[in-house]
Design a protein around this motif. Structure first.
Motif, PDB file in Angstrom:
ATOM      1  N   LEU A 190       9.708  10.233  -6.208  1.00 28.61           N
ATOM      2  CA  LEU A 190       9.099  10.238  -4.445  1.00 28.61           C
ATOM      3  C   LEU A 190       8.863   9.009  -4.693  1.00 28.61           C
ATOM      4  CD1 LEU A 190       7.309  12.723  -3.511  1.00 28.61           C
ATOM      5  CD2 LEU A 190       9.912  12.680  -2.613  1.00 28.61           C
ATOM      6  N   PRO A 191       9.740   7.397  -4.749  1.00 25.81           N
ATOM      7  CA  PRO A 191       9.563   6.102  -5.025  1.00 25.81           C
ATOM      8  C   PRO A 191       9.156   5.173  -3.986  1.00 25.81           C
ATOM      9  CG  PRO A 191      12.103   6.054  -5.256  1.00 25.81           C
ATOM     10  CD  PRO A 191      11.023   7.548  -5.269  1.00 25.81           C
ATOM     11  N   ALA A 192       8.508   4.533  -3.852  1.00 25.17           N
ATOM     12  CA  ALA A 192       8.685   3.875  -2.160  1.00 25.17           C
ATOM     13  C   ALA A 192       7.547   1.891  -2.477  1.00 25.17           C
ATOM     14  CB  ALA A 192       6.997   4.262  -1.452  1.00 25.17           C
ATOM     15  N   VAL A 193       8.580   1.434  -2.561  1.00 23.02           N
ATOM     16  CA  VAL A 193       7.964  -0.017  -2.791  1.00 23.02           C
ATOM     17  C   VAL A 193       6.625  -0.074  -1.620  1.00 23.02           C
ATOM     18  CG1 VAL A 193       8.761  -2.444  -2.702  1.00 23.02           C
ATOM     19  CG2 VAL A 193      10.322  -0.816  -2.878  1.00 23.02           C
ATOM     20  N   TRP A 194       5.100  -0.492  -1.891  1.00 19.74           N
ATOM     21  CA  TRP A 194       4.420  -0.955  -1.382  1.00 19.74           C
ATOM     22  C   TRP A 194       4.071  -2.110  -1.395  1.00 19.74           C
ATOM     23  CZ3 TRP A 194       1.757   2.972   1.274  1.00 19.74           C
ATOM     24  CH2 TRP A 194       2.092   4.246   0.754  1.00 19.74           C
ATOM     25  N   ILE A 195       3.596  -2.856  -0.044  1.00 19.53           N
ATOM     26  CA  ILE A 195       3.038  -4.266   0.046  1.00 19.53           C
ATOM     27  C   ILE A 195       1.365  -3.879  -0.057  1.00 19.53           C
ATOM     28  CG2 ILE A 195       2.036  -6.499   1.298  1.00 19.53           C
ATOM     29  CD1 ILE A 195       4.726  -5.720   3.221  1.00 19.53           C
ATOM     30  N   ALA A 196       0.697  -4.613  -1.104  1.00 19.61           N
ATOM     31  CA  ALA A 196      -0.529  -4.086  -2.254  1.00 19.61           C
ATOM     32  C   ALA A 196      -1.453  -5.840  -1.166  1.00 19.61           C
ATOM     33  CB  ALA A 196      -0.979  -4.535  -3.382  1.00 19.61           C
ATOM     34  N   GLY A 197      -1.504  -5.130   0.129  1.00 22.10           N
ATOM     35  CA  GLY A 197      -2.709  -6.371   1.048  1.00 22.10           C
ATOM     36  C   GLY A 197      -3.401  -5.926   0.929  1.00 22.10           C
ATOM     37  N   THR A 198      -4.256  -6.758   2.382  1.00 20.39           N
ATOM     38  CA  THR A 198      -5.259  -6.042   2.649  1.00 20.39           C
ATOM     39  C   THR A 198      -4.684  -4.770   3.514  1.00 20.39           C
ATOM     40  OG1 THR A 198      -5.743  -8.317   3.189  1.00 20.39           O
ATOM     41  CG2 THR A 198      -6.352  -6.549   4.309  1.00 20.39           C
ATOM     42  N   ALA A 199      -4.338  -4.245   4.499  1.00 20.14           N
ATOM     43  CA  ALA A 199      -3.916  -3.180   4.663  1.00 20.14           C
ATOM     44  C   ALA A 199      -3.497  -1.783   3.530  1.00 20.14           C
ATOM     45  CB  ALA A 199      -2.557  -2.951   5.891  1.00 20.14           C
ATOM     46  N   LEU A 200      -3.556  -2.244   2.556  1.00 26.98           N
ATOM     47  CA  LEU A 200      -3.190  -1.366   1.963  1.00 26.98           C
ATOM     48  C   LEU A 200      -4.498  -0.512   1.135  1.00 26.98           C
ATOM     49  CD1 LEU A 200      -1.739   1.186  -0.425  1.00 26.98           C
ATOM     50  CD2 LEU A 200      -1.413  -0.830  -1.796  1.00 26.98           C
ATOM     51  N   HIS A 201      -5.355  -1.824   1.013  1.00 22.63           N
ATOM     52  CA  HIS A 201      -6.351  -2.052   0.129  1.00 22.63           C
ATOM     53  C   HIS A 201      -7.722  -1.358   1.174  1.00 22.63           C
ATOM     54  CE1 HIS A 201      -5.275  -4.987  -2.842  1.00 22.63           C
ATOM     55  NE2 HIS A 201      -5.842  -3.579  -3.357  1.00 22.63           N
ATOM     56  N   ASP A 202      -7.494  -1.595   2.674  1.00 23.79           N
ATOM     57  CA  ASP A 202      -8.715  -0.956   3.663  1.00 23.79           C
ATOM     58  C   ASP A 202      -8.465   0.379   4.153  1.00 23.79           C
ATOM     59  OD1 ASP A 202      -9.096  -3.373   4.452  1.00 23.79           O
ATOM     60  OD2 ASP A 202      -8.234  -3.887   5.780  1.00 23.79           O
ATOM     61  N   MET A 203      -7.014   0.904   3.642  1.00 21.51           N
ATOM     62  CA  MET A 203      -6.763   2.227   3.631  1.00 21.51           C
ATOM     63  C   MET A 203      -7.397   3.394   2.253  1.00 21.51           C
ATOM     64  SD  MET A 203      -3.026   4.300   4.028  1.00 21.51           S
ATOM     65  CE  MET A 203      -2.653   4.180   2.350  1.00 21.51           C
ATOM     66  N   LEU A 204      -6.892   2.747   1.384  1.00 22.71           N
ATOM     67  CA  LEU A 204      -8.228   3.310   0.042  1.00 22.71           C
ATOM     68  C   LEU A 204      -9.672   3.215   0.183  1.00 22.71           C
ATOM     69  CD1 LEU A 204      -4.883   2.919  -2.353  1.00 22.71           C
ATOM     70  CD2 LEU A 204      -5.083   4.225  -0.677  1.00 22.71           C
ATOM     71  N   LEU A 211       7.783  -1.233   2.324  1.00 27.03           N
ATOM     72  CA  LEU A 211       9.554  -2.027   2.712  1.00 27.03           C
ATOM     73  C   LEU A 211      10.390  -0.840   2.947  1.00 27.03           C
ATOM     74  CD1 LEU A 211       8.650  -5.151   0.196  1.00 27.03           C
ATOM     75  CD2 LEU A 211       8.659  -4.910   2.578  1.00 27.03           C
ATOM     76  N   ASP A 212      10.287   0.076   1.698  1.00 28.43           N
ATOM     77  CA  ASP A 212      11.283   1.306   1.768  1.00 28.43           C
ATOM     78  C   ASP A 212      10.563   2.504   0.202  1.00 28.43           C
ATOM     79  OD1 ASP A 212      13.736   2.671   2.460  1.00 28.43           O
ATOM     80  OD2 ASP A 212      15.050   0.709   1.879  1.00 28.43           O
ATOM     81  N   ALA A 213      11.225   3.199   0.987  1.00 27.02           N
ATOM     82  CA  ALA A 213      10.915   4.491   0.548  1.00 27.02           C
ATOM     83  C   ALA A 213      12.059   5.311   0.094  1.00 27.02           C
ATOM     84  CB  ALA A 213      10.185   5.715   1.285  1.00 27.02           C
ATOM     85  N   MET A 214      11.995   6.317  -0.630  1.00 29.25           N
ATOM     86  CA  MET A 214      13.671   7.813  -1.002  1.00 29.25           C
ATOM     87  C   MET A 214      12.510   8.321  -1.830  1.00 29.25           C
ATOM     88  SD  MET A 214      16.409   5.524  -3.358  1.00 29.25           S
ATOM     89  CE  MET A 214      17.329   6.955  -2.749  1.00 29.25           C
ATOM     90  N   GLU A 215      13.736   9.438  -1.543  1.00 24.80           N
ATOM     91  CA  GLU A 215      13.502  11.080  -2.590  1.00 24.80           C
ATOM     92  C   GLU A 215      15.076  10.810  -3.180  1.00 24.80           C
ATOM     93  OE1 GLU A 215      14.184  15.856  -2.231  1.00 24.80           O
ATOM     94  OE2 GLU A 215      12.647  14.192  -0.414  1.00 24.80           O
ATOM     95  N   LEU A 216      14.888  10.745  -4.820  1.00 21.66           N
ATOM     96  CA  LEU A 216      15.074  10.530  -5.414  1.00 21.66           C
ATOM     97  C   LEU A 216      15.632  11.595  -6.573  1.00 21.66           C
ATOM     98  CD1 LEU A 216      17.666   8.560  -6.705  1.00 21.66           C
ATOM     99  CD2 LEU A 216      16.305   7.617  -8.580  1.00 21.66           C
ATOM    100  N   PRO A 217      16.659  12.333  -6.659  1.00 18.30           N
ATOM    101  CA  PRO A 217      16.919  13.967  -7.380  1.00 18.30           C
ATOM    102  C   PRO A 217      16.647  13.615  -8.719  1.00 18.30           C
ATOM    103  CG  PRO A 217      18.252  14.391  -5.038  1.00 18.30           C
ATOM    104  CD  PRO A 217      17.835  12.782  -5.703  1.00 18.30           C
ATOM    105  N   ALA A 218      16.465  14.976  -9.209  1.00 16.28           N
ATOM    106  CA  ALA A 218      16.447  15.282 -10.530  1.00 16.28           C
ATOM    107  C   ALA A 218      17.424  14.543 -10.999  1.00 16.28           C
ATOM    108  CB  ALA A 218      16.369  16.243 -11.672  1.00 16.28           C
ATOM    109  N   GLY A 219      17.533  13.776 -11.965  1.00 16.88           N
ATOM    110  CA  GLY A 219      19.219  13.106 -13.173  1.00 16.88           C
ATOM    111  C   GLY A 219      20.065  12.093 -12.443  1.00 16.88           C
ATOM    112  N   GLU A 220      19.278  11.646 -11.429  1.00 19.90           N
ATOM    113  CA  GLU A 220      20.099  10.933 -10.189  1.00 19.90           C
ATOM    114  C   GLU A 220      19.583   8.875 -10.095  1.00 19.90           C
ATOM    115  OE1 GLU A 220      21.500  12.438  -6.530  1.00 19.90           O
ATOM    116  OE2 GLU A 220      22.696  13.854  -6.874  1.00 19.90           O
ATOM    117  N   ARG A 221      20.588   8.578 -10.373  1.00 20.57           N
ATOM    118  CA  ARG A 221      20.337   7.188  -9.559  1.00 20.57           C
ATOM    119  C   ARG A 221      20.789   6.675  -8.340  1.00 20.57           C
ATOM    120  NH1 ARG A 221      23.146   3.128 -14.059  1.00 20.57           N
ATOM    121  NH2 ARG A 221      21.806   1.466 -14.005  1.00 20.57           N
ATOM    122  N   ALA A 222      19.589   5.214  -7.775  1.00  9.21           N
ATOM    123  CA  ALA A 222      20.400   5.226  -6.614  1.00  9.21           C
ATOM    124  C   ALA A 222      19.414   4.020  -6.670  1.00  9.21           C
ATOM    125  CB  ALA A 222      19.744   5.799  -5.661  1.00  9.21           C
ATOM    126  N   SER A 223      20.298   2.718  -5.436  1.00  5.96           N
ATOM    127  CA  SER A 223      19.983   1.402  -4.942  1.00  5.96           C
ATOM    128  C   SER A 223      18.828   1.005  -3.433  1.00  5.96           C
ATOM    129  CB  SER A 223      21.092   0.584  -5.475  1.00  5.96           C
ATOM    130  OG  SER A 223      21.427   0.156  -6.386  1.00  5.96           O
TER     131      SER A 223
END
Length: 468
Positions: free
Chosen positions: A246-260, A164-176
């Protein structure tokens, strides 16, 4: 470049030349990603090389400083790397937890620990030498997921679909992040800190904005699952570590399970410990004295010479010593050729290990044949070899400054060998009933004879088979 060429010239003196040529082409021509945490078995398959010769070549190359070995603890569920170190000595925890799968596992050397090879900076500098500068998805593919996960070529397309979304968050920082939650199970996963937040999205959709905060620290937290409704979400991410995350928001559905679920064989720690080249090159630099690492399946082969005392009396000490020494050389070569390793010799006896029962039986048959040839050459039955084989779980340990094995499986294999008469191969049901072993014996027209017998130290009778 001169050092590069000289090292490969040295490598050709100790390893298969065709394999070394393929490795040199890899180091010279492959993209950076192909030189980070190399799956040796996949490389051998791709190049049409023998697996054992390829493993041996990479081990010799690592000893020369061409590659660095990494011992990685893998999650059996998702294939993620839960811990990594330069030697097996770094695997000290009694259990490892995977935040992505929400499960904990006791490490086993034949299922959860892979061994990979990365080119050293002195040979070629690659992006993998500085993982903090890599892109998010390159980091995931090359550092979080192990070499046993066969990532698809269209990985980037799959990510577009299930992240759904992902970002690189530097040390000590906060974001939304502002997200629109679907009615799916969602995971906020961060691969560097191994942190995860499970979100069970269900119920009636809402138009009101929901809020959720996730903190990343060095404690590798597994957050409690929260329930949210489909609709807008403001996700606040707080990096309280000294590295980027490097947080990312994953949909834990069939596509993720099939890939892994796309898996391929990898070089296990258990297989490497049972490799003769590894034992020869890394005799004492394997385990700490207090380590006890579990192996769920290993095959043990014990041999002994019948009547060796009478042999010394009959032919004299010098002739007998030379003959026994030649017998050891032949057995050592056969064990290595069948992907096994000699753990130790005890008097005139040999203890060897193999990754699978069929390899041990194949070695035993070759040993018997070679002893018969030596006897025919001498014109007398001087070398009468007794062999016993058993398969099962055990512990890898350090004993008397060498890597050894401990457990009931070892004891049974030794006692099965004691049952054997001259020229006999005795094996347990765990060995004979193995499908690959059964096929091997069927091809050779061998029909094992079962018998029930008592083994010293065991209360119940035991089924053993004599392989004719």
């Amino acid at each position: 470049m001169t050092e590069h060429l000289s090292l490969f010239a040295i490598l050709r003196q100790s390893a298969d030349v065709r394999t070394v040529d393929a490795i040199e082409r890899l180091v010279r021509d492959a993209p950076d990603s192909a030189l980070n945490r190399i799956n040796v078995l996949a490389f051998a398959a791709r190049e049409g090389l023998d697996e054992e010769r390829t493993i041996a070549a990479f081990l010799h190359a690592a000893r020369l400083g061409i590659f660095e070995m990494s011992w990685n603890v893998l999650c059996p569920g998702c294939g993620g790397v839960l811990d990594a170190g330069a030697s097996l000595k770094t695997i000290q925890q009694p259990s490892y937890s995977c935040a992505l799968c929400g499960a904990g596992y006791e490490p086993t050397l034949d299922e959860m620990v892979e061994v990979t090879f990365t080119v050293t900076p002195r040979i070629r500098k690659i992006a993998g030498h500085d993982p903090d500068t890599m892109s998010m998805w390159d980091y995931d593919r090359q550092f979080f997921w192990g070499s046993g996960v066969d990532m698809p070529e269209n990985f980037d397309e799959i990510v577009e679909e299930i992240v759904l979304d992902a970002m690189e968050l530097p040390a000590g920082e906060r974001a939304s992040l502002s997200l629109q939650l679907p009615a799916e199970f969602v995971i906020v996963f961060e691969p560097i800190t191994h942190s995860a937040q499970f979100i069970d999205v269900k119920g009636e959709p809402t138009k009101e904005r929901q809020n959720l905060s996730v903190v990343f620290n060095d404690a590798h937290p597994q957050h409690q699952t929260v329930e949210l409704r489909p609709g807008p979400l403001r996700l606040t991410l707080d990096n309280r570590t000294t590295r980027r995350v490097l947080p990312a928001v994953w949909i834990a559905g069939t596509a993720l399970h099939d890939m892994l679920g796309r898996r391929r064989p990898f070089l296990t720690a258990n297989r490497l410990l049972s490799n003769q080249t590894f034992r020869d090159l890394y005799r004492t630099d394997t385990l700490d004295i207090d380590q006890r690492l579990k192996i769920t399946s290993l095959t043990f082969l014990f041999t002994d010479l019948k009547g060796s005392t009478q042999l010394y009396e009959r032919v004299g000490d010098l002739a007998a010593y030379d003959l026994v020494k030649e017998h050891f050389r032949v057995l050592h070569d056969i064990v290595g050729a069948e992907a096994g390793a000699v753990v130790k010799t005890i008097g005139d006896a040999v203890m060897a290990t193999f990754p699978t029962p069929d390899r041990a039986v194949a070695a035993a048959l070759r040993m018997r044949e070679e002893m018969q040839k030596l006897n025919e050459t001498r014109g007398r039955e001087d070398l009468l070899l007794k062999i016993g084989i058993h398969e099962g779980p055990c512990l890898a340990v350090m004993l008397n400054d060498r890597q050894d094995y401990f457990g009931q499986t070892v004891n049974i294999a030794s006692r099965v060998q004691n049952l054997a008469m001259s020229h006999a191969i005795f094996a347990t049901g765990a060995v004979v009933e193995d499908p690959v072993t059964s096929e091997l014996m069927e091809r050779r027209g061998l029909h094992p004879t079962q018998r029930r017998t008592a083994l010293r130290g065991m209360q119940d009778e035991f089924s053993v088979y004599e392989i004719p």
